[in-house]
Design an enzyme around this catalytic site. Structure first.
Site: not given
Ligand code: GDP
Ligand code: IMO
Ligand code: MG
Length: 424
Positions: A12-13, A16, A40-41, A224, A332
């Site tokens: 997740g995180d 997304k 949480g997006h 997720q 990155l």
């Protein structure tokens, strides 16, 4: 082909929300298929940052219709709060957000039971987000859940809630020694949702079926990550839904044959919130650097995220389960400034090399990462718009991911904003 899928390839995180917001410019529908407000997006543009928990990340693109599918578990309080937040920002929501009549609801007793269970588990606790996700899915599969459609009929809701709360009160009191909930207070609160939620409710599977027939483009937004999948993740340290590709079909009613693009979102390193095995976790100053440079705090709970090196054994497993057709490497830029970088390409278990990702938590706890070391880069890469703008070492890092996974990296994200993305 009409359906693209965005999937978290790790825990997740991965970023997304950013990628969904970016791609949703080119689609007609963005749909969530599983999970709930545990997600949480984050979406950024200009100097603004917004976190969405339930509403799909396409909501800030006015051409897009957003769907919360049958596979999602919905906390109506959280959903109405989020709708208000979006409306207050000046975006139209009515007519653009559709909620499945078949989706199950998260009720206050789900959160209470989760809290009591986590407390009772002590050291073995999952470290959940406390949003009532697990207990809501338990009720769904035990066939005693309350669904969105039930909210629309006050008598039905009253009857079902009374039975449910009484049953949960028994558990709260007798199993966990916790306080009972007030039946009438909950009923009074939730009967109010009939009119509030009514404009959004529809049969979303039929809506999607028609849209597919009409040649509309759909983007399904996973929440997720694959390693938190209830079947394929590091059980029991998982969430209670299917973030992996299969979840899209059941959670929206989309036939698997309609899906042609499966985009795995890969953070350039790894993070995990909550408990459970994490082979490449770092406890040194490099881990601290990643947490700081990457602002690795949970978008839902604010908890610090555990940080570590990229794990290709886990990524290849995730790719196998999801069938990624392309990868999008995010964050990155966070690796900039480190002298050297490591990528875990194999595990070692009892002195033997292991290429298979063991989803069994107890084995995963014992494996050691075998690293390949790469040179770092010092340049600020956040303004890069093509691969050629990246330092050679950054290009090699991406090439190694492509080489080891056999999947093309179609996007590289070098900052939280829409513009900070290299599209290849
Ligand atoms: P999600 O749950 O997968 O949508 O990811 P989150 O929103 O929980 O966490 C990702 C965090 O990283 C958010 O704060 C994003 O704004 C941020 N982010 C996304 N992509 C990048 C990137 O390429 N570089 C940096 N520095 N931050 C990013
Ligand atoms: P997004 O969509 C990261 C983790 C929790 C916990 C486990 C179970 O933002 O990537 P739950 O509340 O779901 O029962 O918690 O799953 N978890 C997440 N970790 N990102 C998420 O969502 C998560 N949603 C749940 O921390 O370890
Ligand atoms: Mg998140």
């Amino acid at each position: 082909m009409p359906v693209s899928l965005i999937i978290g390839s790790q825990w997740g995180d991965e970023g997304k929300g950013k990628i969904v917001d970016l791609i949703s410019e080119e689609v007609d529908i963005v749909a969530r298929y599983q999970g709930g407000a545990n997600a949480g997006h984050t979406i950024c543009w200009g100097d603004e940052e917004f976190v969405l928990h339930l509403v799909p990340s396409g909501i800030f693109r006015e051409n897009v219709t957003c769907i919360i599918g049958n596979g999602v578990v919905i906390d109506p309080v959280a959903m109405m709060e989020e709708i208000d937040m979006i409306k207050n920002l000046g975006y139209k929501v009515d007519g653009r957000l559709l909620v499945s009549h078949n989706a199950h609801l998260i009720m206050p007793y789900h959160k209470k039971i989760e809290e009591a269970r986590e407390k009772a588990l002590e050291k073995g606790a999952i470290g959940t987000t406390g949003r009532g996700i697990g207990p809501a899915y338990v009720d769904k599969f035990a066939r005693v859940g309350i669904r969105v459609v039930d909210l629309l009929d006050r008598d039905v809701l009253r009857r079902k809630l009374t039975v449910s709360i009484q049953a949960k009160n028994e558990i709260l009191e007798k199993v966990y020694g916790a306080e009972k909930l007030d039946v009438e207070a909950i009923i009074d609160e939730y009967v109010q949702f009939d009119q509030l939620i009514d404009p959004y409710v529809t049969d979303t599977a039929h809506y999607i079926g028609r849209a597919l027939r009409d040649g509309k483009r759909i983007l399904a937004e996973g929440a997720q990550g694959s390693l938190l999948d209830i079947d394929h993740g590091t059980y029991p340290f998982v969430t209670s839904s299917h973030p992996t590709a299969g979840g899209c079909s059941t959670g929206l009613g989309i036939p698997p044959t309609a899906i042609d693009r499966v985009i795995g979102i890969v953070k350039a390193y790894c993070t995990r919130v909550g408990n459970g095995p994490f082979v490449t976790e770092l406890f040194d100053e490099v881990g601290e650097h990643l947490g700081k440079a990457g602002a690795e705090f949970g978008a839902t709970t604010g908890r610090p995220r555990r940080c570590g090196w990229l794990d290709l054994v886990a990524l290849n497993y995730s790719s196998m389960i999801n069938g990624f057709t392309e990868l999008s490497v995010t964050k990155l830029d966070v690796l900039s400034g480190l002298d050297e970088l490591k990528i875990c390409a194999q595990y070692s278990f009892n002195g033997n090399i292991m290429d298979r990702f063991p989803s069994e938590a107890h084995i995963l706890e014992q494996v050691e990462p075998v690293y390949k070391t790469f040179p770092g880069w010092k340049e600020d890469i956040s303004g890069a718009s093509t691969m050629d703008d990246l330092p050679r070492a950054a290009q090699e890092y991406i090439s190694f991911i492509e080489q080891e996974t056999g999947v093309r990296v179609s996007m590289v994200s070098t900052g939280p904003k829409r513009s900070q993305t290299i599209q290849r």
